[in-house]
Design an enzyme around this catalytic site. Structure first.
Site, PDB file in Angstrom:
ATOM      1  N   THR A   1       5.800   1.444   5.607  1.00  0.00           N
ATOM      2  CA  THR A   1       4.406   1.136   5.941  1.00  0.00           C
ATOM      3  C   THR A   1       3.911   2.105   6.997  1.00  0.00           C
ATOM      4  OG1 THR A   1       2.872  -0.470   6.935  1.00  0.00           O
ATOM      5  CG2 THR A   1       5.173  -0.646   7.587  1.00  0.00           C
TER       6      THR A   1
ATOM      7  N   TYR B   1      -7.170   5.494   4.226  1.00  0.00           N
ATOM      8  CA  TYR B   1      -6.913   5.899   2.851  1.00  0.00           C
ATOM      9  C   TYR B   1      -6.604   7.394   2.783  1.00  0.00           C
ATOM     10  CZ  TYR B   1      -8.583   1.323   1.382  1.00  0.00           C
ATOM     11  OH  TYR B   1      -8.724  -0.022   1.197  1.00  0.00           O
ATOM     12  N   GLU B   2      -7.139   8.155   3.753  1.00  0.00           N
ATOM     13  CA  GLU B   2      -6.857   9.595   3.781  1.00  0.00           C
ATOM     14  C   GLU B   2      -5.389   9.875   4.126  1.00  0.00           C
ATOM     15  OE1 GLU B   2     -11.056   9.043   5.555  1.00  0.00           O
ATOM     16  OE2 GLU B   2      -9.135   8.006   5.521  1.00  0.00           O
ATOM     17  N   LEU B   3      -4.713   8.888   4.712  1.00  0.00           N
ATOM     18  CA  LEU B   3      -3.366   9.093   5.238  1.00  0.00           C
ATOM     19  C   LEU B   3      -2.275   8.620   4.290  1.00  0.00           C
ATOM     20  CD1 LEU B   3      -4.014   7.596   8.816  1.00  0.00           C
ATOM     21  CD2 LEU B   3      -4.561   9.900   8.001  1.00  0.00           C
TER      22      LEU B   3
ATOM     23  N   ASP C   1       6.195  -5.653   4.968  1.00  0.00           N
ATOM     24  CA  ASP C   1       6.720  -6.984   5.261  1.00  0.00           C
ATOM     25  C   ASP C   1       6.554  -7.941   4.081  1.00  0.00           C
ATOM     26  OD1 ASP C   1       3.934  -6.787   5.820  1.00  0.00           O
ATOM     27  OD2 ASP C   1       3.998  -8.561   7.065  1.00  0.00           O
TER      28      ASP C   1
ATOM     29  N   GLY D   1       0.819  -1.201   0.000  1.00  0.00           N
ATOM     30  CA  GLY D   1       0.000   0.000   0.000  1.00  0.00           C
ATOM     31  C   GLY D   1       0.855   1.254   0.000  1.00  0.00           C
TER      32      GLY D   1
ATOM     33  N   ASP E   1       1.759   1.293   8.978  1.00  0.00           N
ATOM     34  CA  ASP E   1       1.433   0.443  10.128  1.00  0.00           C
ATOM     35  C   ASP E   1       2.558   0.395  11.151  1.00  0.00           C
ATOM     36  OD1 ASP E   1      -0.840  -0.065   8.693  1.00  0.00           O
ATOM     37  OD2 ASP E   1      -0.372  -2.165   8.258  1.00  0.00           O
TER      38      ASP E   1
ATOM     39  N   GLU F   1      -7.709  -1.635  13.175  1.00  0.00           N
ATOM     40  CA  GLU F   1      -8.452  -2.569  12.329  1.00  0.00           C
ATOM     41  C   GLU F   1      -7.955  -4.000  12.493  1.00  0.00           C
ATOM     42  OE1 GLU F   1      -8.027  -1.660   8.190  1.00  0.00           O
ATOM     43  OE2 GLU F   1      -5.889  -2.126   8.140  1.00  0.00           O
TER      44      GLU F   1
END
Length: 421
Positions: free
Chosen positions: A137, A304-306, A112, A17, A139, A244
Site C-alpha cells: 500500500t 492516482y498519479e502515484l 489491510d 488499490g 499509505d 485525505e
C-alpha cells in the site's frame, strides 16, 4: 508404469488499490515457485471472480511471460476491492474455485483489507490451503515493525515530492497557495513523507488531533494560522500538504452530504468522491476575507498519479525480495503469515499477530506523533507554535498582520496549542 506426480499449483492474486512494485512481486514469486517445482496461475481482479465461483478469469504464468515485468507499474493481473469476508458463502466459493483450479498454495498481494481476506480464507480452509500475504500500500499503514515500509510507499513518496516541488515553485512565482491532498485513508504517512521531504510550508495529518471527531473550524484555523505567520514573514505563498484521512476524522455535520457518499465493499468512504481540497479552500478563503486578507488558493489532489508509476530502484529490489520470500515460505511448508524483511532477513508475521483485538480487523499503523521524526517535521513547518504566544513582540506583529487586537488573536488561535486538541 508409474503415475506422473502432479506438480503443486500456486495462485497469485492482487487486491485493493494499485501500488508501484506489484508486478515485481508477481514476477519474483512466479520464478521462485516454478524453479521450486510448481505451476503458477495468476487470478485476475483479486477475489472478484472466484468469490462468485468463476474460474475462467485466470492465466498460466511462465518465466518467459514475467521475466521483465518488474520494471513496470500497474498489475498484470489487475486488482479489485471485492470483499469475500462479508459472507461465508463467498469464502466457500473462493475455496471451491481454487480447488477446481487445483490450487493448494495462495499468495495474496494487498493492503489491510486484502490481508484480512487472506486471513479469513486460510481459517475457513482449515488446512486445505497454504496462504501467505505480501503487504502492499502506498499509505504505508500496515502494521509492520517501525521503519519497515510497505512496498510502493517509497515510489509514491518520491513522485509526490517531485510534484510538490513544482507546485512550490509555482506558488512562489504566482504568489498563491496550494492545498495538496494526498492519499492515506486513515494514516498520514504519505502526506508527511511528501511534505517533510519536499519542505512544504506545512503538513497536516489526522494523528496530530487527539479529539475526535475533528471540527472543520479547527483544521481551518490551523491553515489560517499558517497563512498569517507566512504573511508576517513577508511571504504570500505556500503549499499545505493534507492527508485525505482527515476527512474520516471530521464531524459529519461539517461535510455536507458526507452520509450520501459511496462506500466500497469494505465499508470505507470513497474519499475520492469528496472534494476535500475544495471544502477547505472555500472555508479558509471565507475566514481570510473576514481578516481582510486576499489570496488565491488552488486545491490539488495527488494519488492516482502515484499508484501505477514504475517503481523506483528501492521498491523494485524490495518487492523482488518479498516475492521470492513469499514463494520460498510456501515451498518450505509455511502458512498463515505476512511477509516482512527485517534487518535484511525474512521474518514471517503470523496472521494472528496482525489482528487488532479491539476491532477484530487487521491493525493499522499510524504516524507516531511523539517520535523524533515527527517532532523534527513540525519544527520545520510554518504554523503557529507555543513560542508565538510567549514572545510579546512577535505576538503583536502576528496580531497586526491578522488585523486583530492581541487579546482577540489569542482568543481565536491559542487553543490550537492545547495538548488535548
Amino acid at each position: 508404469m508409474g503415475t506422473i506426480k502432479q506438480r503443486p499449483v500456486v495462485a497469485i492474486l492482487v487486491g485493493g488499490g494499485p501500488a508501484p512494485g506489484i508486478n515485481s512481486v508477481i514476477g519474483a514469486a512466479t520464478i521462485r515457485s516454478i524453479l521450486g517445482g510448481c505451476d503458477v496461475i495468476g487470478i485476475q481482479d483479486g477475489f472478484k471472480w472466484i468469490m462468485d465461483g468463476q474460474t475462467s478469469k485466470v492465466k498460466r504464468l511462465s518465466i518467459e511471460d514475467i521475466s521483465r515485468i518488474h520494471f513496470s507499474g500497474g498489475s498484470c493481473l489487475g486488482t479489485a476491492r471485492a470483499n469475500p469476508t462479508q459472507k461465508l458463502e463467498h469464502l466457500d466459493a473462493c475455496l471451491t474455485s481454487l480447488n477446481t483450479l487445483g490450487v493448494t498454495r495462495l499468495i495474496t498481494i494487498g493492503g489491510d483489507d486484502t490481508a484480512f481476506s487472506a486471513l479469513r480464507l486460510e481459517q475457513r480452509a482449515a488446512g486445505r490451503l497454504q496462504v501467505v500475504h505480501v503487504p502492499k500500500t502506498i499509505d504505508n499503514d500496515l502494521d509492520l515493525p517501525h521503519g519497515i515500509p510497505t512496498f510502493g510507499f517509497q515510489t509514491a513518496r518520491h513522485i509526490g515530492v517531485e510534484l510538490v516541488k513544482s507546485l512550490m515553485v509555482d506558488a512562489e512565482t504566482t504568489s498563491r497557495w496550494y492545498f495538496v491532498v494526498t492519499m492515506g485513508r486513515k494514516a498520514g504517512h504519505l502526506a508527511l513523507g511528501i511534505g517533510k521531504a519536499a519542505g512544504a510550508t506545512l503538513t497536516v495529518i489526522p494523528e496530530e488531533f487527539r479529539q475526535k471527531p475533528l471540527r472543520l473550524k479547527t483544521l481551518v484555523d490551523v491553515l489560517i494560522g499558517a497563512f498569517i505567520k507566512r504573511l508576517n514573514a513577508g511571504r504570500s505563498d505556500g503549499v499545505a500538504v493534507l492527508a485525505e484521512g482527515l476527512v474520516e476524522s471530521l464531524a459529519q455535520e461539517d461535510l455536507e452530504g458526507l452520509q450520501d457518499v459511496e462506500r466500497d465493499q469494505h465499508g470505507h468512504v470513497r474519499l475520492a468522491e469528496i472534494n476535500f481540497g475544495f471544502v477547505l479552500k472555500r472555508a479558509v478563503e471565507k475566514e481570510l476575507r473576514s481578516f481582510g486578507i486576499k489570496t488565491t488558493i488552488v486545491e490539488k489532489n495527488i494519488g492516482y498519479e502515484l499508484r501505477c508509476a514504475d517503481p523506483i530502484s528501492f521498491d523494485m529490489e524490495y518487492t523482488r525480495d518479498l516475492g521470492y520470500c513469499a514463494a520460498q515460505f510456501l515451498l518450505d511448508g509455511g502458512n498463515a503469515a505476512m511477509v516482512s524483511i527485517q534487518n535484511g532477513r525474512f521474518i514471517p508475521i503470523p496472521f494472528g499477530d496482525i489482528l487488532d483485538p479491539a476491532t477484530g480487523r487487521t491493525r493499522v499503523r499510524m504516524v507516531d506523533v511523539e517520535s523524533e521524526s515527527y517532532v523534527i517535521a513540525r519544527r520545520y513547518m510554518i504554523r503557529l507554535a507555543p513560542d508565538d504566544f510567549n514572545q510579546p513582540q512577535g505576538l503583536v506583529r502576528l496580531a497586526t498582520t491578522a488585523g486583530l487586537a492581541v487579546d482577540d488573536f489569542r482568543k481565536r488561535f491559542e487553543y490550537l496549542m492545547g495538548k488535548d486538541l
